[in-house]
Write a protein that holds these residues in place. Sequence first.
Motif, short mmCIF file in Angstrom:
data_model
loop_
_atom_site.label_atom_id
_atom_site.label_comp_id
_atom_site.label_asym_id
_atom_site.label_seq_id
_atom_site.Cartn_x
_atom_site.Cartn_y
_atom_site.Cartn_z
N ARG A 35 42.15 -59.38 14.47
CA ARG A 35 43.51 -58.96 14.16
C ARG A 35 43.95 -59.58 12.84
O ARG A 35 43.37 -60.55 12.37
CB ARG A 35 44.48 -59.29 15.30
CG ARG A 35 44.70 -60.76 15.57
CD ARG A 35 45.52 -60.96 16.84
NE ARG A 35 44.73 -60.72 18.04
CZ ARG A 35 45.05 -59.83 19.00
NH1 ARG A 35 46.15 -59.12 18.89
NH2 ARG A 35 44.28 -59.68 20.06
N ILE A 36 45.02 -59.01 12.27
CA ILE A 36 45.54 -59.46 10.98
C ILE A 36 47.00 -59.85 11.14
O ILE A 36 47.80 -59.08 11.67
CB ILE A 36 45.42 -58.33 9.92
CG1 ILE A 36 43.95 -57.98 9.67
CG2 ILE A 36 46.10 -58.75 8.61
CD1 ILE A 36 43.75 -56.74 8.83
N ALA A 37 47.33 -61.06 10.69
CA ALA A 37 48.72 -61.51 10.64
C ALA A 37 49.25 -61.17 9.25
O ALA A 37 48.77 -61.71 8.25
CB ALA A 37 48.82 -63.01 10.90
N ALA A 38 50.22 -60.25 9.18
CA ALA A 38 50.70 -59.74 7.90
C ALA A 38 52.19 -60.02 7.74
O ALA A 38 52.95 -59.96 8.71
CB ALA A 38 50.45 -58.23 7.80
N LEU A 58 49.83 -57.97 13.46
CA LEU A 58 51.10 -58.50 13.97
C LEU A 58 51.82 -59.15 12.80
O LEU A 58 51.19 -59.59 11.84
CB LEU A 58 50.90 -59.48 15.11
CG LEU A 58 50.45 -60.92 14.81
CD1 LEU A 58 50.69 -61.80 16.01
CD2 LEU A 58 48.98 -60.97 14.41
N SER A 59 53.14 -59.18 12.87
CA SER A 59 53.93 -59.70 11.75
C SER A 59 53.95 -61.22 11.75
O SER A 59 53.98 -61.86 12.81
CB SER A 59 55.36 -59.17 11.81
OG SER A 59 56.03 -59.67 12.95
N LEU A 60 53.92 -61.79 10.56
CA LEU A 60 54.12 -63.22 10.38
C LEU A 60 54.88 -63.40 9.07
O LEU A 60 54.33 -63.20 7.99
CB LEU A 60 52.79 -63.98 10.33
CG LEU A 60 52.96 -65.51 10.28
CD1 LEU A 60 51.96 -66.21 11.18
CD2 LEU A 60 52.82 -66.03 8.84
N HIS A 61 56.17 -63.73 9.20
CA HIS A 61 57.03 -63.89 8.03
C HIS A 61 57.86 -65.14 8.19
O HIS A 61 57.73 -65.88 9.18
CB HIS A 61 57.90 -62.65 7.82
CG HIS A 61 58.56 -62.16 9.07
ND1 HIS A 61 59.63 -62.83 9.67
CD2 HIS A 61 58.30 -61.08 9.86
CE1 HIS A 61 60.01 -62.18 10.74
NE2 HIS A 61 59.22 -61.12 10.90
N GLU A 62 58.72 -65.42 7.20
CA GLU A 62 59.45 -66.69 7.18
C GLU A 62 60.36 -66.87 8.40
O GLU A 62 60.66 -68.01 8.77
CB GLU A 62 60.29 -66.81 5.91
CG GLU A 62 61.32 -65.71 5.73
CD GLU A 62 62.13 -65.90 4.47
OE1 GLU A 62 62.28 -67.05 4.03
OE2 GLU A 62 62.61 -64.89 3.91
N HIS A 63 60.77 -65.78 9.04
CA HIS A 63 61.70 -65.89 10.15
C HIS A 63 61.02 -66.09 11.51
O HIS A 63 61.65 -66.52 12.47
CB HIS A 63 62.60 -64.65 10.22
CG HIS A 63 63.38 -64.42 8.95
ND1 HIS A 63 64.34 -65.31 8.50
CD2 HIS A 63 63.31 -63.42 8.03
CE1 HIS A 63 64.85 -64.85 7.36
NE2 HIS A 63 64.23 -63.72 7.05
#
Length: 285
Positions: A35-38, A58-63
Amino acid sequence: MTHHNPGTLYVVATPIGNLDDLTPRAARVLAEVTRIAAEDTRHSARLLAHLGVNTPMLSLHEHNEARRVDTLDGYLTAGENIALISDAGTPLISDPGFVLVRELRARGRHIVPIPGPCALIAALSGAGLPTDRFVFGGFLPAKPGARRQALEDWSAREETLVFYESPHRIMHTLEALKETLPARAVVLARELTKTFETFLQGTPEELLSQLTEDPNQARGEFVVMVAGALPVAQSEHQDISADELMKTLLDEGVGVKQGAAIVARMLGGRKQEWYARLQAIKAEH
């Protein structure tokens, strides 16, 4: 009972514009991981579609980064390999990922960087400013006072200064540079690797004029590079010029403190050292 070897987190650099800049190794990793954390899954979906890759994201962002750590660590513990990508360039470089990498490394997880595009390195390689030493300041503060103060704080550094800037703030940043470092050479790298890639060079005032005359030059993402301060220990000729400048300021009634600030802005160096030299010149008079 099946035992898994822990998986690997790959920190993968992706293109900052031109999709051909993705390395073959990066493309292979993105296709092979579980999987990719984007940073933004919708944005990264275009890159994966270009590659013909269907790896789940799956999402990975500052929040949500801090909340994702345990989830991703669980996948790694189960033996999955994961790729971390940002919207463009190298993750963690003014992009999410620091919290994740720090926490996973503290837990003993295997982390492998996959190097590739990085806007600040690409900009420096084409700017013509010294690159043997440079300081990367990320994004300058949004508020005008804090922005000016940050530039004042950086003003004595002899290394080339590098910042990122957005199109809606580039004029404000140039105004701040005009106030704090008016005589410095500045290079703007814009839309790197894209169709309208541009390098502009001049003083802050000259660049303000260029962008005012051609508003199209204020579009896109910017890397702002500023020549570093000159060393206080100048050559004999430069010392004479500096002394003459300081004598002129004193003759015109400028105070020692204000004069030190002016000389530091024009010639670089630390205000405290110019202050001491001005005091000495004033005493001789």
